[in-house]
Design a protein around this motif. Structure first.
Motif, PDB file in Angstrom:
ATOM      1  N   VAL A 211      13.390   8.713  -4.169  1.00 54.20           N
ATOM      2  CA  VAL A 211      12.411   7.626  -4.066  1.00 54.20           C
ATOM      3  C   VAL A 211      11.202   8.149  -3.287  1.00 54.20           C
ATOM      4  CG1 VAL A 211      14.026   5.686  -4.170  1.00 54.20           C
ATOM      5  CG2 VAL A 211      13.484   6.710  -1.977  1.00 54.20           C
ATOM      6  N   TRP A 212      10.065   7.506  -3.489  1.00 52.85           N
ATOM      7  CA  TRP A 212       8.802   7.968  -2.902  1.00 52.85           C
ATOM      8  C   TRP A 212       8.074   6.796  -2.275  1.00 52.85           C
ATOM      9  CZ3 TRP A 212       8.307  13.159  -4.585  1.00 52.85           C
ATOM     10  CH2 TRP A 212       9.174  13.498  -5.630  1.00 52.85           C
ATOM     11  N   PHE A 213       7.583   6.973  -1.062  1.00 55.60           N
ATOM     12  CA  PHE A 213       6.738   5.927  -0.480  1.00 55.60           C
ATOM     13  C   PHE A 213       5.791   6.533   0.547  1.00 55.60           C
ATOM     14  CE2 PHE A 213       8.579   5.568   3.743  1.00 55.60           C
ATOM     15  CZ  PHE A 213       9.845   6.116   3.574  1.00 55.60           C
ATOM     16  N   GLY A 214       4.634   5.926   0.729  1.00 54.50           N
ATOM     17  CA  GLY A 214       3.638   6.405   1.691  1.00 54.50           C
ATOM     18  C   GLY A 214       2.249   6.067   1.191  1.00 54.50           C
ATOM     19  N   GLU A 215       1.331   5.926   2.129  1.00 50.45           N
ATOM     20  CA  GLU A 215      -0.048   5.622   1.746  1.00 50.45           C
ATOM     21  C   GLU A 215      -0.824   6.934   1.712  1.00 50.45           C
ATOM     22  OE1 GLU A 215      -1.665   2.500   4.155  1.00 50.45           O
ATOM     23  OE2 GLU A 215      -3.691   2.835   3.379  1.00 50.45           O
ATOM     24  N   VAL A 216      -1.672   7.108   0.693  1.00 46.80           N
ATOM     25  CA  VAL A 216      -2.440   8.346   0.567  1.00 46.80           C
ATOM     26  C   VAL A 216      -3.873   8.096   1.030  1.00 46.80           C
ATOM     27  CG1 VAL A 216      -3.331  10.034  -1.078  1.00 46.80           C
ATOM     28  CG2 VAL A 216      -1.001   9.187  -1.315  1.00 46.80           C
ATOM     29  N   SER A 217      -4.367   8.942   1.914  1.00 51.27           N
ATOM     30  CA  SER A 217      -5.749   8.768   2.372  1.00 51.27           C
ATOM     31  C   SER A 217      -6.683   9.550   1.465  1.00 51.27           C
ATOM     32  CB  SER A 217      -5.890   9.258   3.807  1.00 51.27           C
ATOM     33  OG  SER A 217      -5.923  10.675   3.800  1.00 51.27           O
ATOM     34  N   LEU A 218      -7.984   9.334   1.609  1.00 47.60           N
ATOM     35  CA  LEU A 218      -8.953  10.035   0.757  1.00 47.60           C
ATOM     36  C   LEU A 218      -8.911  11.526   1.000  1.00 47.60           C
ATOM     37  CD1 LEU A 218     -12.085   7.717   0.701  1.00 47.60           C
ATOM     38  CD2 LEU A 218     -10.380   8.090  -1.062  1.00 47.60           C
ATOM     39  N   ALA A 219      -8.467  11.947   2.187  1.00 52.25           N
ATOM     40  CA  ALA A 219      -8.376  13.375   2.481  1.00 52.25           C
ATOM     41  C   ALA A 219      -7.090  13.983   1.935  1.00 52.25           C
ATOM     42  CB  ALA A 219      -8.454  13.578   3.989  1.00 52.25           C
ATOM     43  N   GLY A 220      -6.236  13.143   1.342  1.00 55.57           N
ATOM     44  CA  GLY A 220      -5.005  13.658   0.770  1.00 55.57           C
ATOM     45  C   GLY A 220      -3.840  13.698   1.746  1.00 55.57           C
ATOM     46  N   GLU A 221      -3.996  13.060   2.908  1.00 60.67           N
ATOM     47  CA  GLU A 221      -2.862  13.013   3.844  1.00 60.67           C
ATOM     48  C   GLU A 221      -1.966  11.837   3.473  1.00 60.67           C
ATOM     49  OE1 GLU A 221      -5.891  13.647   7.577  1.00 60.67           O
ATOM     50  OE2 GLU A 221      -5.702  11.835   6.372  1.00 60.67           O
ATOM     51  N   ILE A 222      -0.687  11.984   3.833  1.00 65.59           N
ATOM     52  CA  ILE A 222       0.242  10.879   3.594  1.00 65.59           C
ATOM     53  C   ILE A 222       0.399  10.126   4.904  1.00 65.59           C
ATOM     54  CG2 ILE A 222       2.454  10.241   2.591  1.00 65.59           C
ATOM     55  CD1 ILE A 222       0.912  12.106   0.808  1.00 65.59           C
TER      56      ILE A 222
ATOM     57  N   PRO B 103       0.811  -1.225   0.000  1.00 64.14           N
ATOM     58  CA  PRO B 103       0.000   0.000   0.000  1.00 64.14           C
ATOM     59  C   PRO B 103       0.843   1.272   0.000  1.00 64.14           C
ATOM     60  CG  PRO B 103      -0.122  -1.118   2.124  1.00 64.14           C
ATOM     61  CD  PRO B 103       0.609  -2.033   1.200  1.00 64.14           C
ATOM     62  N   ALA B 104       2.125   1.128   0.316  1.00 63.09           N
ATOM     63  CA  ALA B 104       2.993   2.305   0.347  1.00 63.09           C
ATOM     64  C   ALA B 104       3.282   2.851  -1.039  1.00 63.09           C
ATOM     65  CB  ALA B 104       4.299   1.955   1.049  1.00 63.09           C
ATOM     66  N   ALA B 105       2.814   2.159  -2.089  1.00 64.38           N
ATOM     67  CA  ALA B 105       3.096   2.604  -3.459  1.00 64.38           C
ATOM     68  C   ALA B 105       2.330   3.872  -3.835  1.00 64.38           C
ATOM     69  CB  ALA B 105       2.761   1.487  -4.445  1.00 64.38           C
ATOM     70  N   ASP B 106       1.287   4.221  -3.076  1.00 66.32           N
ATOM     71  CA  ASP B 106       0.436   5.370  -3.434  1.00 66.32           C
ATOM     72  C   ASP B 106       1.222   6.625  -3.786  1.00 66.32           C
ATOM     73  OD1 ASP B 106      -1.608   3.717  -2.845  1.00 66.32           O
ATOM     74  OD2 ASP B 106      -2.335   4.800  -1.079  1.00 66.32           O
ATOM     75  N   LEU B 107       2.170   6.970  -2.900  1.00 63.95           N
ATOM     76  CA  LEU B 107       2.869   8.240  -3.080  1.00 63.95           C
ATOM     77  C   LEU B 107       3.728   8.214  -4.343  1.00 63.95           C
ATOM     78  CD1 LEU B 107       3.051  10.940  -1.601  1.00 63.95           C
ATOM     79  CD2 LEU B 107       5.217  10.168  -0.658  1.00 63.95           C
ATOM     80  N   ALA B 108       4.368   7.084  -4.616  1.00 64.43           N
ATOM     81  CA  ALA B 108       5.201   6.967  -5.812  1.00 64.43           C
ATOM     82  C   ALA B 108       4.327   7.057  -7.064  1.00 64.43           C
ATOM     83  CB  ALA B 108       5.971   5.658  -5.790  1.00 64.43           C
TER      84      ALA B 108
END
Ligand code: TYD
Ligand code: MG
Length: 462
Positions: free
Chosen positions: A391-402, A367-372
């Motif tokens: 490099v980029w990693f992190g999960e994006v929420s519907l509100a746009g938070e990482i 799920p960390a692929a969202d930010l990339a």
């Protein structure tokens, strides 16, 4: 005496009903119910609360035999198993046809045999001549494997009963095996279950490590009853795109160790070669200065693997419905990310076709692929290449938070080691030191809290 009830068993999920139906009520599959021989009336005739042998209870901490694992001689296979073969254990290996199950198991049998253990390889699908040809190609023809072609469990167990129990027994495949004690053609639920039961019992009693090859259905689950997965100690899946060279051996269930380890192989002219350090595998051939390309440090078990995510955005002139196509990632997840980019960051994808590709035939589940993916999309939209060492990693929420993700430290360390010194990811207190210098990772970590910040950063050309 009461008439014994009829039994219908689903070949997909193994559930039992007492009348035939077109659709299984448990798993919803069509035409999978088949009638089995009636249940015995044993329990009706006998009172089960007397007449048996008394069993003895044991304490949990009794000093038992230490678990001594046997190496398969293939490090990546051992790693996926959690450290090697456990004597007396049963392993079920599934995978698409032609992915390399027989090749891997022949190689493993050869190295067990060369190391002095007895390895028995029974093929129900190929003639011994074919296997010998393959062994020549793999360069293991001189290994003292005991090879036979047979589909009869009775013949196999009789033969094994007359010899010293082998260290490794490979049955290729369980769907071809047949027992004359059970009705039905090979591959039916009751045959597969009955044959597996007999073979597993032999393995447990004799301390033999048993590997059963299992066919998989269209959707990738192991064909035959799910009960097969309950019966064995270890379930492994051999995955990969047949058109690509790389294969991943994944552990889905393990009674003796962790399930998050994988083995990585490359299919070559002389069989499967181990890929000891897969981190750069899927990055080879990458151009640095192309818009729409972002590098993502994915986690495979405890190992980070760097993969390239490519996005292409084509503006449409007419009012035609734009296409969205994804290879190697989840379709629904892309739709969600595009919606967040539109709603929270003011970007407009509504008249654009969006193509997303994970390079090298790799399938992303992290799920960390969202930010990339977001970085690749924004870079493609703005036609601005991303910084080459990022490099980029992190999960994006519907509100746009990482949102934070697991193993941030490992991801950073591996990326820095491979020359990707600047990581963009969620804020992580364990990582960032005072001025952005990541602690003990050798790279720089910039924390991004909101997706709009990231978009501004990329559009601003930083
Ligand atoms: P195989 O082990 O028969 O697959 P499975 O048992 O999972 O069905 O693998 C067959 C494929 O592997 C076949 O398409 C050819 C390829 N292959 C190689 O590329 N190199 C080799 O040395 C061998 C033995 C097979
Ligand atoms: Mg095969």
């Amino acid at each position: 005496m009461a008439k014994p009830k009829r039994r219908f068993v689903c070949s997909s999920c193994g559930s039992v009903t007492n009348r035939w139906q077109g659709q299984c009520v448990d798993c919803g599959e069509w035409n999978t119910l088949t009638e089995e021989a009636p249940a015995t009336v044993f329990s009706a005739k006998h009172d089960l609360s007397s007449g048996g042998r008394a069993i003895s209870f044991e304490p949990l901490d009794m000093p038992g035999r230490a678990l001594v694992r046997r190496s398969t001689g293939i490090d990546e296979f051992d790693r996926a198993l959690g450290g090697g073969l456990v004597p007396g254990s049963a392993i079920l290996m599934g995978g698409d046809p032609g992915i390399g199950k027989s090749t891997l198991l022949l190689q493993a049998s050869a190295s067990v045999a060369k190391a002095g253990g007895t390895a028995v390889y029974i093929s129900g699908e190929e003639a011994t001549g074919q296997i010998r040809l393959r062994a020549e190609r793999l360069g293991v023809a001189s290994a003292p494997i005991k090879l036979a072609a047979s589909t009869s469990v009775r013949d196999i167990l009789t033969t094994l009963g007359d010899m010293e129990p082998p260290a490794l027994l490979v049955i290729d495949s369980i769907q071809c095996m047949h027992s004359d004690q059970i009705e039905g053609a090979p591959g039916t639920v009751s045959q597969v279950r009955g044959c597996a039961f007999e073979l597993i019992r032999y393995a447990k009693e004799n301390g033999t490590a048993l590997v059963l090859v299992g066919h998989v259905t269209k959707d990738g689950s192991i064909a035959g009853p799910r009960v097969l997965e309950h019966m064995v100690d270890v379930v492994m899946a051999f995955e990969g795109e047949r058109s690509h060279q790389y294969r991943i051996l994944r552990n889905l269930k393990n009674r003796f160790g962790p399930v998050d380890e994988i083995g990585v192989f490359a299919m070559e002219g002389h069989g499967l070669a181990e890929v000891g350090n897969p981190s750069l595998l899927f990055l080879s051939g990458r151009e640095n200065t192309i818009a729409g390309s972002a590098v993502f440090p994915a986690m495979e078990g405890t190992r980070p693997v760097l993969v390239e995510i490519q996005a292409l955005i084509v503006r449409l002139q007419s009012g035609a419905t734009p296409r969205r196509a994804v290879v190697g990632w989840d379709n629904g997840r892309l739709a969600m990310l595009l919606a967040v980019l539109e709603a929270r960051c003011g970007l407009n994808f509504s008249s654009a076709e969006v193509y997303l590709n994970v390079a090298g035939g790799y399938r992303l589940a992290d799920p960390a692929a969202d930010l990339a993916v977001a970085a690749a999309l924004v870079s493609a939209l703005a036609e601005k290449p991303l910084p080459r060492e990022a490099v980029w990693f992190g999960e994006v929420s519907l509100a746009g938070e990482i949102r934070p993700v697991a193993h941030a430290g490992l991801r950073l360390r591996e990326s820095a080691k491979l020359g990707f010194a600047h990581a963009f990811g969620p804020e992580d207190k364990s990582l960032s030191g005072k001025n952005g210098a990541a602690r003990e990772t050798g790279g720089r970590h910039t924390s991004v809290q909101l997706l709009p910040n990231l978009v501004d950063r990329i559009l601003g050309g930083e």
